[in-house]
Scaffold this motif. Structure first.
Motif, PDB file in Angstrom:
ATOM      1  N   LYS A 141       1.130  -1.039   0.144  1.00 45.52           N
ATOM      2  CA  LYS A 141      -0.408  -0.071   0.270  1.00 45.52           C
ATOM      3  C   LYS A 141       0.732   1.712   0.166  1.00 45.52           C
ATOM      4  N   LEU A 142       2.261   1.360   0.212  1.00 44.55           N
ATOM      5  CA  LEU A 142       3.158   2.258   0.515  1.00 44.55           C
ATOM      6  C   LEU A 142       3.692   2.613  -0.909  1.00 44.55           C
ATOM      7  N   LEU A 143       3.391   1.545  -1.488  1.00 41.30           N
ATOM      8  CA  LEU A 143       3.749   1.845  -2.908  1.00 41.30           C
ATOM      9  C   LEU A 143       2.915   2.584  -3.492  1.00 41.30           C
ATOM     10  N   ASP A 144       1.729   2.188  -3.222  1.00 41.43           N
ATOM     11  CA  ASP A 144       0.561   3.165  -4.718  1.00 41.43           C
ATOM     12  C   ASP A 144       0.049   4.646  -4.058  1.00 41.43           C
ATOM     13  N   ILE A 145       0.894   4.627  -2.589  1.00 40.07           N
ATOM     14  CA  ILE A 145       0.598   5.585  -2.328  1.00 40.07           C
ATOM     15  C   ILE A 145       1.612   6.879  -2.920  1.00 40.07           C
ATOM     16  N   LEU A 146       3.218   6.183  -3.253  1.00 42.40           N
ATOM     17  CA  LEU A 146       4.186   7.314  -3.396  1.00 42.40           C
ATOM     18  C   LEU A 146       3.852   6.978  -5.025  1.00 42.40           C
ATOM     19  N   VAL A 171      14.633   3.179  -0.269  1.00 43.86           N
ATOM     20  CA  VAL A 171      16.056   4.308  -0.059  1.00 43.86           C
ATOM     21  C   VAL A 171      17.356   4.077  -0.495  1.00 43.86           C
ATOM     22  N   SER A 172      17.493   2.257   0.281  1.00 48.69           N
ATOM     23  CA  SER A 172      18.909   1.097  -0.537  1.00 48.69           C
ATOM     24  C   SER A 172      18.427   0.968  -1.847  1.00 48.69           C
ATOM     25  N   LEU A 173      17.445   1.028  -2.284  1.00 47.88           N
ATOM     26  CA  LEU A 173      17.875   1.272  -3.686  1.00 47.88           C
ATOM     27  C   LEU A 173      18.236   2.620  -4.353  1.00 47.88           C
ATOM     28  N   ASN A 174      17.778   3.412  -3.895  1.00 53.84           N
ATOM     29  CA  ASN A 174      18.687   4.852  -4.363  1.00 53.84           C
ATOM     30  C   ASN A 174      17.341   4.530  -5.707  1.00 53.84           C
ATOM     31  N   VAL A 175      15.817   5.116  -5.973  1.00 55.00           N
ATOM     32  CA  VAL A 175      14.912   5.461  -6.897  1.00 55.00           C
ATOM     33  C   VAL A 175      15.245   6.239  -6.652  1.00 55.00           C
ATOM     34  N   GLU A 176      15.197   7.107  -8.757  1.00 54.98           N
ATOM     35  CA  GLU A 176      15.240   7.968  -9.313  1.00 54.98           C
ATOM     36  C   GLU A 176      14.063   9.045  -8.979  1.00 54.98           C
ATOM     37  N   LEU A 177      14.052  10.233  -9.572  1.00 52.19           N
ATOM     38  CA  LEU A 177      13.022  10.678  -8.954  1.00 52.19           C
ATOM     39  C   LEU A 177      12.308  11.327 -10.362  1.00 52.19           C
ATOM     40  N   LYS A 178      12.368  10.807 -11.113  1.00 53.87           N
ATOM     41  CA  LYS A 178      11.546  10.658 -12.718  1.00 53.87           C
ATOM     42  C   LYS A 178      10.525  12.184 -13.180  1.00 53.87           C
ATOM     43  N   THR A 179       9.753  12.472 -11.961  1.00 55.40           N
ATOM     44  CA  THR A 179       8.807  12.280 -12.742  1.00 55.40           C
ATOM     45  C   THR A 179       8.875  14.156 -11.503  1.00 55.40           C
ATOM     46  N   MET A 238      10.474  12.248   1.782  1.00 51.30           N
ATOM     47  CA  MET A 238       9.933  12.082   1.172  1.00 51.30           C
ATOM     48  C   MET A 238       8.858  11.039   1.267  1.00 51.30           C
ATOM     49  N   ILE A 239       9.373   9.694   1.365  1.00 52.32           N
ATOM     50  CA  ILE A 239       8.505   8.815   1.669  1.00 52.32           C
ATOM     51  C   ILE A 239       7.689   9.112   2.862  1.00 52.32           C
ATOM     52  N   MET A 240       7.836   9.900   3.749  1.00 47.40           N
ATOM     53  CA  MET A 240       6.624  10.016   5.475  1.00 47.40           C
ATOM     54  C   MET A 240       6.111  10.946   4.749  1.00 47.40           C
ATOM     55  N   MET A 241       6.628  11.851   4.289  1.00 50.89           N
ATOM     56  CA  MET A 241       5.862  12.959   3.914  1.00 50.89           C
ATOM     57  C   MET A 241       4.895  12.631   2.875  1.00 50.89           C
ATOM     58  N   ALA A 242       4.101  11.463   1.691  1.00 48.54           N
ATOM     59  CA  ALA A 242       3.905  11.380   1.610  1.00 48.54           C
ATOM     60  C   ALA A 242       2.434  10.581   2.353  1.00 48.54           C
ATOM     61  N   VAL A 243       3.700   9.730   3.253  1.00 50.74           N
ATOM     62  CA  VAL A 243       2.396   9.088   4.319  1.00 50.74           C
ATOM     63  C   VAL A 243       1.470   9.488   5.300  1.00 50.74           C
ATOM     64  N   LEU A 258       4.377  12.764  11.997  1.00 47.94           N
ATOM     65  CA  LEU A 258       5.563  11.976  11.068  1.00 47.94           C
ATOM     66  C   LEU A 258       6.813  11.824  11.125  1.00 47.94           C
ATOM     67  N   SER A 259       7.103  11.017  11.856  1.00 46.39           N
ATOM     68  CA  SER A 259       9.097  11.281  11.365  1.00 46.39           C
ATOM     69  C   SER A 259       9.205  10.267  10.589  1.00 46.39           C
ATOM     70  N   THR A 260      10.816  10.546  10.158  1.00 46.45           N
ATOM     71  CA  THR A 260      11.816   8.749   9.527  1.00 46.45           C
ATOM     72  C   THR A 260      11.951   8.168  10.288  1.00 46.45           C
ATOM     73  N   ARG A 261      12.152   7.341  10.412  1.00 50.81           N
ATOM     74  CA  ARG A 261      12.887   6.189  11.649  1.00 50.81           C
ATOM     75  C   ARG A 261      14.660   6.420  11.756  1.00 50.81           C
ATOM     76  N   SER A 262      15.482   6.978  10.606  1.00 51.96           N
ATOM     77  CA  SER A 262      16.675   7.698  10.866  1.00 51.96           C
ATOM     78  C   SER A 262      16.682   8.780  11.406  1.00 51.96           C
ATOM     79  N   ASP A 263      15.981   9.524  12.206  1.00 57.57           N
ATOM     80  CA  ASP A 263      15.840  11.072  12.261  1.00 57.57           C
ATOM     81  C   ASP A 263      15.327  10.362  14.491  1.00 57.57           C
TER      82      ASP A 263
END
Length: 611
Positions: free
Chosen positions: A8-13, A66-74, A85-90, A163-168
């Motif tokens: 579902k996370l991918l659907d949100i993105l 994040v580990s796959l370094n997905v390019e922002l083609k859009t 960016m992912i957590m902002m989308a969520v 919401l925030s990121t796990r790393s932070d």
């Protein structure tokens, strides 16, 4: 299954145009293999028996993306998809506000005293504010509402989630709890309120406190104090601080960092540990820890393994104030002090003129400006540029700012009569090619600099003047003969530092050209002018600025100006000729950087204020 582990996370993105359909398929195909790779890196982990979520050691879909370094083609700006960016989308999808955590804006007491550490780490939850019976917390897993209910029941408050990121969250929990644990342990062990032995009273300089019973002094070698001081240094490097201030107050010890020229309060420590922290830092700098009545100066070299074995020099100054000893530490980062001259902010004309100074075989070059205007960076960057195996470079400094093995650096030590003038009396016997004098403060030092230039040496030094042309007036005030100034001075450079506009929140706006002219800017166009300013974001801590750059006024001694100096011409006349010959003033250079969107009108006016 948790949202952060499901597709579902991918659907949100995809819905929010952060990934393309093709990228969604690619992530789905790679996620199992990539998850296993990350699992090994994370050091193992297993699926929980209730199957509702994976334990904290297991990577989720956010980690995998994040580990796959997905390019922002859009996106036109490009780049890769980050956890922010992912957590902002969520956050947008679930209508839960996103909060970017800034350690400088967090209250350590709220973070560490509201929720137990084990509970906070296990559930990736961090409290950051309490107002009117409402506790504001950041969470990583948006499905953790049962945990929020537990906190509400335990603390009898309403909980508002962000919401925030796990790393932070993970980083701040580790830093804050680690630092707080060191401080609390030291406070408890050595007479803090929790120990029942009463507070240690620091004998200040304005108040005398008489205590009949003996109190136990802190040991600066205590492991908790060591850990706290190490954290301060690491944190300062991480936050790009240029200075650390440790200031004793009546009941607390305040720690402040200077970042981009502005002081930020970081911690308010228990006063009971102030003496131990200062003793630890003084011992690292090899100062007399028993001497608390007189100012002392020292230096420390620190290295950070987490920064890739990065090293920095710390210059320490101690001074007695009302409630104890105040420490100020200037952090000298080699990456900042030694830069490419072309990256300091010179215009094409100024860079060319300044290079002509450095290429001269002999003469004096002066760098002027107030304290903190970047003079040391300019001088060190210049010396590094001209340093070659064929040249002998000698510096005379008070104190040595940054140790660099390609220079022969001499420290002034007035206590044993090693002064600028006493060193300069003997320095020519060291066969120098280039000499750098930390500052010309008196006639004797100025005379030695002139003698060195007359005997075929290139001399660099600093002066405290408001503009470049004033350096001539300053030398005359010291007592130098005008004909000596005219025959030896190659030129001078005045500089200031301005904060740069944050590129992440920079936006255009219009201002009337007549308003800019009234402020003293050389605007030639009519009507409105489009400029830029930062509106404040998480990356710049709401200031609208990140980093600093120089503005310059480079004044060369032309033939006509040399004649006028020898004829004792007034400062205003010399300035007029210099401008007529092409010199760009500080205000003009500042305007160029405003026009190009490097800095703002407010910054330019702040650092180039007249008088």
């Amino acid at each position: 299954m948790s949202l952060l582990h499901s597709e579902k996370l991918l659907d949100i993105l995809l819905e929010q145009n952060l990934i393309t359909p093709a990228q969604r398929k690619d992530i789905t195909k790679k996620k199992v293999v990539q998850g296993q790779k990350l699992l090994k890196q994370f050091g193992g982990g297993r699926r929980r028996t209730d199957n509702k979520q994976l334990d904290k050691g297991f990577p989720d879909l956010v980690d995998i993306i994040v580990s796959l370094n997905v390019e922002l083609k859009t996106s036109k700006k490009g780049g890769v998809l980050t956890d922010d960016m992912i957590m902002m989308a969520v956050s947008k999808h679930l209508d839960i506000p996103f909060k970017k955590l800034d350690p400088l804006q967090l209250d350590m007491k709220i973070v560490t005293k509201t929720i137990p550490k084990n509970f906070a780490v296990r559930h990736m939850i961090l409290p950051f504010d309490v107002r009117k019976g409402v506790l504001h917390v950041v969470i990583y897993n948006p499905d953790n509402f049962s945990v929020l209910e537990d906190i509400e029941r335990a603390n009898k408050v309403q909980v508002v989630p962000y919401l925030s990121t796990r790393s932070d969250i993970k980083r701040i929990l580790a830093e804050f709890f680690g630092f707080q644990r060191s401080i609390s342990a030291a406070e408890d062990q050595f007479g803090g309120p929790a120990s029942g032995t009463g507070a240690v009273i620091d004998i200040g300089n304005l108040e005398q406190y008489v205590k009949l019973s003996t109190t136990k002094e802190f040991a600066s070698t205590d492991q908790h104090i060591k850990a706290a001081v190490n954290h301060l240094f690491h944190y300062a490097l991480e936050q790009r601080a240029s200075d650390i201030h440790i200031e004793p107050k009546r009941h607390t010890s305040q720690v402040r960092f200077r970042i981009d020229g502005v002081l930020h309060t970081i911690y308010k420590l228990p006063k009971v540990i102030h003496s131990a922290v200062t003793s630890r830092i003084k011992s690292l700098a090899r100062l007399d820890i028993a001497e608390k009545r007189r100012p002392q100066d020292g230096r420390i070299k620190i290295g950070s393994k987490t920064e890739g074995s990065k090293e920095a020099e710390i210059r320490l100054s101690t001074v007695p104030v009302a409630f104890g000893e105040k420490l100020v530490m200037r952090i000298l980062d080699p990456d900042v002090v030694f830069q490419d001259l072309n990256e300091l902010g010179f215009s094409k004309r100024d860079y060319s003129v300044y290079n002509s100074f450095t290429a001269s075989p002999h003469g004096i070059v002066l760098v002027t400006g107030p304290t903190g205007s970047g003079k040391s960076t300019t001088l060190y960057s210049t010396l590094k540029k001209v340093a070659t195996p064929e040249k002998n470079i000698l510096t005379v400094e008070d104190p040595v700012e940054m140790v660099y093995e390609e220079f022969n650096q001499i420290a002034v030590q007035p206590m044993i009569d090693v002064t600028f003038s006493s060193i300069l009396r003997n320095i020519l016997r060291q066969d120098p090619d280039i000499i750098m004098i930390g500052e010309i403060r008196d006639l004797e030092t100025a005379t030695h600099a002139v003698q060195a230039a007359l005997t075929g040496h290139l001399v660099f030094s600093t002066l405290h003047t408001n503009d470049a042309v004033s350096s001539i007036v300053r030398l005359e005030d010291l007592g130098l003969e005008p004909f000596l100034i005219g025959s030896t001075l190659l030129g001078s450079l005045a500089q200031r530092l301005v904060r740069k506009i944050c590129p992440h929140c920079s936006k255009p706006y219009s201002v009337d050209s007549s308003e800019l002219r009234k402020a003293g800017f050389p605007v030639t166009t009519e009507g409105s002018v489009e400029l830029r300013k930062g509106h404040g974001c998480n990356r710049c801590r709401g200031t609208g600025y990140i980093g600093r750059c120089g503005i310059f006024e480079v004044f060369p001694m032309s033939g006509e100006i040399k004649k006028m100096v020898s004829a004792n011409a007034p400062h205003a006349e010399l300035r007029k000729i210099a401008i007529r010959e092409g010199m760009t003033t500080l205000r003009e250079d500042a305007w160029e950087k405003v026009r190009k969107g490097v800095t703002t009108v407010q910054e330019a006016l702040r650092v180039t204020a007249e008088g």
